[in-house]
Design an enzyme around this catalytic site. Sequence first.
Site, mmCIF file in Angstrom:
data_model
loop_
_atom_site.group_PDB
_atom_site.id
_atom_site.type_symbol
_atom_site.label_atom_id
_atom_site.label_comp_id
_atom_site.label_asym_id
_atom_site.label_seq_id
_atom_site.Cartn_x
_atom_site.Cartn_y
_atom_site.Cartn_z
ATOM 1 N N HIS A 142 -6.995 -5.797 2.113
ATOM 2 C CA HIS A 142 -5.847 -5.273 2.855
ATOM 3 C C HIS A 142 -5.300 -6.401 3.736
ATOM 4 O O HIS A 142 -6.069 -7.092 4.410
ATOM 5 C CB HIS A 142 -6.269 -4.130 3.788
ATOM 6 C CG HIS A 142 -6.816 -2.922 3.099
ATOM 7 N ND1 HIS A 142 -6.071 -1.777 2.900
ATOM 8 C CD2 HIS A 142 -8.039 -2.657 2.570
ATOM 9 C CE1 HIS A 142 -6.807 -0.867 2.292
ATOM 10 N NE2 HIS A 142 -8.010 -1.369 2.077
ATOM 11 N N ASN A 201 -12.764 -3.424 2.700
ATOM 12 C CA ASN A 201 -13.674 -2.285 2.822
ATOM 13 C C ASN A 201 -14.647 -2.298 1.650
ATOM 14 O O ASN A 201 -14.225 -2.415 0.495
ATOM 15 C CB ASN A 201 -12.882 -0.978 2.828
ATOM 16 C CG ASN A 201 -11.984 -0.847 4.050
ATOM 17 O OD1 ASN A 201 -12.333 -1.295 5.136
ATOM 18 N ND2 ASN A 201 -10.822 -0.244 3.870
ATOM 19 N N HIS A 261 -10.264 -5.387 -3.412
ATOM 20 C CA HIS A 261 -8.943 -5.614 -2.832
ATOM 21 C C HIS A 261 -9.075 -6.010 -1.369
ATOM 22 O O HIS A 261 -9.974 -5.542 -0.671
ATOM 23 C CB HIS A 261 -8.059 -4.358 -2.949
ATOM 24 C CG HIS A 261 -8.691 -3.109 -2.432
ATOM 25 N ND1 HIS A 261 -9.623 -2.387 -3.150
ATOM 26 C CD2 HIS A 261 -8.548 -2.450 -1.252
ATOM 27 C CE1 HIS A 261 -10.009 -1.333 -2.443
ATOM 28 N NE2 HIS A 261 -9.378 -1.359 -1.280
ATOM 29 N N ASP A 298 0.841 -1.189 0.000
ATOM 30 C CA ASP A 298 0.000 0.000 0.000
ATOM 31 C C ASP A 298 0.883 1.248 0.000
ATOM 32 O O ASP A 298 1.899 1.314 0.694
ATOM 33 C CB ASP A 298 -0.921 0.002 1.227
ATOM 34 C CG ASP A 298 -2.084 0.962 1.071
ATOM 35 O OD1 ASP A 298 -3.230 0.504 0.955
ATOM 36 O OD2 ASP A 298 -1.839 2.194 1.073
ATOM 37 N N ILE A 299 0.494 2.256 -0.779
ATOM 38 C CA ILE A 299 1.288 3.483 -0.910
ATOM 39 C C ILE A 299 1.253 4.312 0.380
ATOM 40 O O ILE A 299 2.140 5.138 0.601
ATOM 41 C CB ILE A 299 0.780 4.299 -2.127
ATOM 42 C CG1 ILE A 299 1.863 5.200 -2.688
ATOM 43 C CG2 ILE A 299 -0.485 5.064 -1.802
ATOM 44 C CD1 ILE A 299 1.512 5.784 -4.043
HETATM 45 P P1 5GP Z 1 -9.693 1.367 0.278
HETATM 46 O O1 5GP Z 1 -9.718 2.711 0.948
HETATM 47 O O2 5GP Z 1 -10.428 1.412 -1.045
HETATM 48 O O3 5GP Z 1 -10.120 0.214 1.137
HETATM 49 O O4 5GP Z 1 -8.172 1.061 -0.026
HETATM 50 C C1 5GP Z 1 -7.486 1.614 -1.094
HETATM 51 C C2 5GP Z 1 -6.030 1.603 -0.723
HETATM 52 O O5 5GP Z 1 -5.271 1.825 -1.895
HETATM 53 C C3 5GP Z 1 -5.626 2.674 0.280
HETATM 54 O O6 5GP Z 1 -5.099 2.061 1.442
HETATM 55 C C4 5GP Z 1 -4.591 3.505 -0.465
HETATM 56 O O7 5GP Z 1 -3.528 3.931 0.350
HETATM 57 C C5 5GP Z 1 -4.133 2.561 -1.555
HETATM 58 N N1 5GP Z 1 -3.678 3.218 -2.760
HETATM 59 C C6 5GP Z 1 -4.303 4.240 -3.405
HETATM 60 N N2 5GP Z 1 -3.624 4.589 -4.509
HETATM 61 C C7 5GP Z 1 -2.542 3.760 -4.563
HETATM 62 C C8 5GP Z 1 -1.456 3.623 -5.494
HETATM 63 O O8 5GP Z 1 -1.357 4.336 -6.502
HETATM 64 N N3 5GP Z 1 -0.530 2.673 -5.227
HETATM 65 C C9 5GP Z 1 -0.623 1.853 -4.121
HETATM 66 N N4 5GP Z 1 0.350 0.952 -3.956
HETATM 67 N N5 5GP Z 1 -1.638 1.950 -3.240
HETATM 68 C C10 5GP Z 1 -2.579 2.876 -3.456
#
Ligand code: 5GP
Length: 113
Positions: free
Chosen positions: A101, A86, A99, A31-32
């Site tokens: 986590h 999520n 996805h 995760d970034i």
């Molecule tokens: P969500 O909030 O949808 O459950 O999780 C999305 C996740 O994707 C977040 O934890 C966010 O930090 C990660 N994320 C968003 N953009 C990028 C990216 O460009 N590269 C990576 N490696 N992770 C990302």
Amino acid sequence: MLNDCLFCKIAAGDIPATIVAQDDQFVAFRDIDPQAPTHLLVIPREHVASLNAAMDAQMLGSMLLFAKTVAGGEGLSERGYRVVVNTNAEAGQSVFHLHAHVLGGRAMRWPPG
Ligand code: 5GP
Ligand code: ZN
């Protein structure tokens, strides 16, 4: 592959990511914006918008097994880790490509925020 989907682009190699494992069905990458010492995302290569849209039991089961394997690869099997999907707005889903986590490397609280 969905044209405007960030995670489809990562799966295709069009946007760089730190990939830790992949096979023909899934990709795991860091995760970034990590929320724990280990914070990986496991995605199916196939575009599925969210858990609500996922109908393929084989894919969902294999995704969990893949998450378990990458957690093990990070040394988390014994100490523990959390797998989180999520789903939609109140859960905080921000990327609409399914996805999981995989979080670990520190003690987690319950209930989650
Ligand atoms: P969500 O909030 O949808 O459950 O999780 C999305 C996740 O994707 C977040 O934890 C966010 O930090 C990660 N994320 C968003 N953009 C990028 C990216 O460009 N590269 C990576 N490696 N992770 C990302
Ligand atoms: Zn996608």
